[in-house]
Design an enzyme around this catalytic site. Structure first.
Site, PDB file in Angstrom:
ATOM      1  CE1 TYR A  85      -6.669 -10.661  -7.739  1.00  0.00           C
ATOM      2  CE2 TYR A  85      -8.215 -11.301  -6.013  1.00  0.00           C
ATOM      3  CZ  TYR A  85      -7.889 -11.186  -7.359  1.00  0.00           C
ATOM      4  OH  TYR A  85      -8.789 -11.598  -8.303  1.00  0.00           O
TER       5      TYR A  85
ATOM      6  CG  ASP B  39      -6.283  -5.519  -1.320  1.00  0.00           C
ATOM      7  OD1 ASP B  39      -6.831  -4.632  -2.000  1.00  0.00           O
ATOM      8  OD2 ASP B  39      -5.273  -5.311  -0.620  1.00  0.00           O
TER       9      ASP B  39
ATOM     10  CB  CYS C 159      -7.738   0.074  -5.312  1.00  0.00           C
ATOM     11  SG  CYS C 159      -7.267  -1.058  -6.613  1.00  0.00           S
TER      12      CYS C 159
ATOM     13  CD  GLN D  41      -2.919  -1.223   0.332  1.00  0.00           C
ATOM     14  OE1 GLN D  41      -3.235  -0.217  -0.301  1.00  0.00           O
ATOM     15  NE2 GLN D  41      -3.487  -2.392   0.129  1.00  0.00           N
TER      16      GLN D  41
HETATM   17  N1  SAH Z   1      -3.246  -7.225  -0.072  1.00  0.00           N
HETATM   18  C1  SAH Z   1      -1.982  -6.651  -0.393  1.00  0.00           C
HETATM   19  C2  SAH Z   1      -1.764  -6.408  -1.884  1.00  0.00           C
HETATM   20  C3  SAH Z   1      -2.899  -5.844  -2.676  1.00  0.00           C
HETATM   21  S1  SAH Z   1      -2.479  -5.251  -4.286  1.00  0.00           S
HETATM   22  C4  SAH Z   1      -1.753  -5.372   0.403  1.00  0.00           C
HETATM   23  O1  SAH Z   1      -2.658  -4.883   1.080  1.00  0.00           O
HETATM   24  O2  SAH Z   1      -0.628  -4.861   0.382  1.00  0.00           O
HETATM   25  C5  SAH Z   1      -2.971  -6.520  -5.329  1.00  0.00           C
HETATM   26  C6  SAH Z   1      -1.970  -7.644  -5.449  1.00  0.00           C
HETATM   27  O3  SAH Z   1      -2.542  -8.639  -6.297  1.00  0.00           O
HETATM   28  C7  SAH Z   1      -0.641  -7.272  -6.096  1.00  0.00           C
HETATM   29  O4  SAH Z   1       0.391  -7.670  -5.246  1.00  0.00           O
HETATM   30  C8  SAH Z   1      -0.611  -8.073  -7.409  1.00  0.00           C
HETATM   31  O5  SAH Z   1       0.681  -8.532  -7.738  1.00  0.00           O
HETATM   32  C9  SAH Z   1      -1.527  -9.236  -7.094  1.00  0.00           C
HETATM   33  N2  SAH Z   1      -2.248  -9.871  -8.224  1.00  0.00           N
HETATM   34  C10 SAH Z   1      -2.549  -9.339  -9.433  1.00  0.00           C
HETATM   35  N3  SAH Z   1      -3.320 -10.188 -10.139  1.00  0.00           N
HETATM   36  C11 SAH Z   1      -3.519 -11.288  -9.355  1.00  0.00           C
HETATM   37  C12 SAH Z   1      -4.246 -12.509  -9.523  1.00  0.00           C
HETATM   38  N4  SAH Z   1      -4.929 -12.761 -10.648  1.00  0.00           N
HETATM   39  N5  SAH Z   1      -4.245 -13.393  -8.510  1.00  0.00           N
HETATM   40  C13 SAH Z   1      -3.561 -13.140  -7.359  1.00  0.00           C
HETATM   41  N6  SAH Z   1      -2.860 -12.007  -7.152  1.00  0.00           N
HETATM   42  C14 SAH Z   1      -2.833 -11.086  -8.136  1.00  0.00           C
END
Ligand code: SAH
Length: 469
Positions: free
Chosen positions: A331, A400, A427, A302
């Site tokens: 995610y 997320d 987001c 974040q």
């Molecule tokens: N929950 C974490 C990250 C959220 S951002 C936090 O709060 O910091 C979203 C994340 O999803 C990123 O790290 C990205 O690399 C990942 N991502 C993107 N597409 C995805 C998918 N299809 N499946 C799983 N993760 C994914």
């Protein structure tokens, strides 16, 4: 020409609207669009005017005209909104990331809540008129919050410049200051510009396909103060590397990690696949709540560390997890959400597509003495159905996703598994509203809580509590 006429004949009752680039007219702004731009109507056609505010009358100069919409810029403001404030950055009009710096902060927070409403209106998920949308939780001091600066580097008039591209172009705007960045990120960035210029290290040139340094990424940990610097280059070689690293060590003691990422040639992506460790540690440590998180250069975190805890607190409240329940952290990034909740769960499983981030997440579980959490590399849409198939009982789920929202396959397996507790951290209100159309077949929206993670921009984060019908 013929095509245009064909278009006009379809609207036989309408007069063709002949508005040309360069035309000027006074325009009353009715509302803000999803990108924070003012919206008015000229001869019944929608007209987008960045930096104009609702209630204002602005003389608009047309910059783009087509059959569907007009785009313009403010020529003069005839009647200003009472909510208009002086932007802190003089170039706020030129580059993205400051779209709302001219709007008083309380109004920005209202706008973000409205955005959620607008998106629901557009997609109309089941029962949307009755969703409880809470007031946006903002910051006390909505500046100097971004922990990461990712600036393009180019030569301008014989000098090294680092900043952002002008909206919709590849023309770089040098940013000597930036009011939304945490100050240390700007200090390191500007000092790097001076060091690179003094050492005459070749800068990437898009037209010539020559030069080496393309981008500088500076990321600071709010918790430990550690700073990681990543130099993104057009080739594996980095001329005058030894002098460069010596200068960084001497002039920038706060930099505890220096990395190089290699991204060859012309590509819309900023990061390449190969990351090399140049000096110091190979990662920084951030703290969230009472946990430590290792953070690799390419891993997502974040961008607003001051609001991250607010966001996670809201997520925890909405989830209301019990120690007898399994949680899926989809995610996951470096595992920040799942690990923050792991002590209140039976077992945590998470997935994420960036390999380095997953390695960080598993390391982070160990270094915080959390033994009931594990993370895997893969997409949520692939792994969630597999885990369900393997007999893992998903009692609670947090998703997320990035701005694109959820893949249909993931939605299908959520509707199939029907976890009792389900929180969607979004987001992007548009894709959230779209996804709710399907999710509300099995779930009801209990409430939506917008959290402002990106003051001065139109970006909006929302925590959604969903309960089974
Ligand atoms: N929950 C974490 C990250 C959220 S951002 C936090 O709060 O910091 C979203 C994340 O999803 C990123 O790290 C990205 O690399 C990942 N991502 C993107 N597409 C995805 C998918 N299809 N499946 C799983 N993760 C994914």
């Amino acid at each position: 020409m013929f095509k245009k006429q064909a278009h006009f004949t379809r609207h036989t009752n309408d007069q063709p609207v002949e508005t040309n680039v360069g035309d000027r007219f006074p325009l009353t702004i009715k509302r803000l669009g999803i990108n924070g731009e003012g919206i008015g109507y000229y001869k019944r056609k929608i007209c987008f005017v960045p930096h104009a505010l609702p209630g204002e009358i602005v003389v608009t100069e047309v910059t783009e005209a087509n059959s569907r919409f007009l785009r313009g810029k403010i020529h003069t403001i005839r009647q200003a909104s009472a909510s208009r404030v002086e932007p802190r950055d003089s170039y706020a009009d030129d580059v993205g990331g400051f779209e709302l710096e001219h709007l008083a902060y309380p109004e920005q927070l209202k706008f973000k809540r409205d955005l959620v409403e607008q998106s629901l209106e557009k997609f109309k998920p089941r029962g949307y008129q009755h969703y409880k949308i809470r007031q946006t939780i903002g910051m006390d001091e909505p500046f100097e919050y971004r922990n990461k600066a990712q600036f393009q580097v180019r030569m301008i008039d014989g000098h090294v410049a680092a900043g952002l591209f002008k909206t919709g172009s590849h023309e770089l705007v040098d940013l000597p200051t930036c009011a939304v960045q945490m100050p240390v990120t700007m200090k390191v960035m500007r000092q790097m510009v001076a060091i690179i210029e003094a050492l005459e290290i070749p800068i990437y040139d898009e037209d010539q396909h020559s030069g080496i340094i393309k981008t500088l990424v500076v990321r600071v940990s709010r918790g430990t103060g550690e700073v990681q610097l990543t130099i993104i280059t057009n080739s594996p070689k980095l001329p005058r590397k030894r002098e460069l690293l010596a200068q960084i060590a001497e002039q920038l003691p706060e930099v505890t990690s220096v990395m190089q990422n290699i991204n060859k040639g012309e590509t819309p992506l900023i990061w390449g696949d190969q990351t090399v460790h140049l000096a110091g540690k190979d990662a920084i440590t951030e703290t969230i709540g009472d946990l430590d998180f290792r953070l690799s250069a390419r891993a997502f975190l974040q961008l607003n560390p001051f609001q991250t805890e607010v966001l996670y607190d809201e997520t925890a409240k909405a989830l209301n997890l019990k120690t007898t329940e399994n949680l899926v952290d989809a995610y996951a990034g470096i595992g920040t959400i799942g690990l923050s909740f792991a002590r209140g769960a039976k077992q945590v499983r998470g997935m994420e597509v960036i390999e380095e981030a997953v390695a960080d997440a598993n390391f982070n579980a160990q270094q915080n003495d959390i033994h009931n959490a594990s993370y895997e590399v893969g997409t949520a849409e692939e792994l969630l159905p597999q885990w369900i198939n393997d007999g893992f009982s998903v009692d609670a789920l947090v998703v997320d996703p990035p701005r694109a929202g959820l893949e249909p396959e993931l939605i299908d397996s959520i509707l199939f598994a029907r976890p009792a507790k389900f929180v969607y951290v979004s987001c992007n209100p548009s894709t959230l509203a779209r996804d709710l159309v399907d999710l509300t077949e099995e779930y009801q929206v209990e409430y939506m809580q917008p959290v402002d993670m990106m003051p001065q921009t139109p970006k909006c984060e929302v925590v959604v509590k969903l309960v089974r019908r």
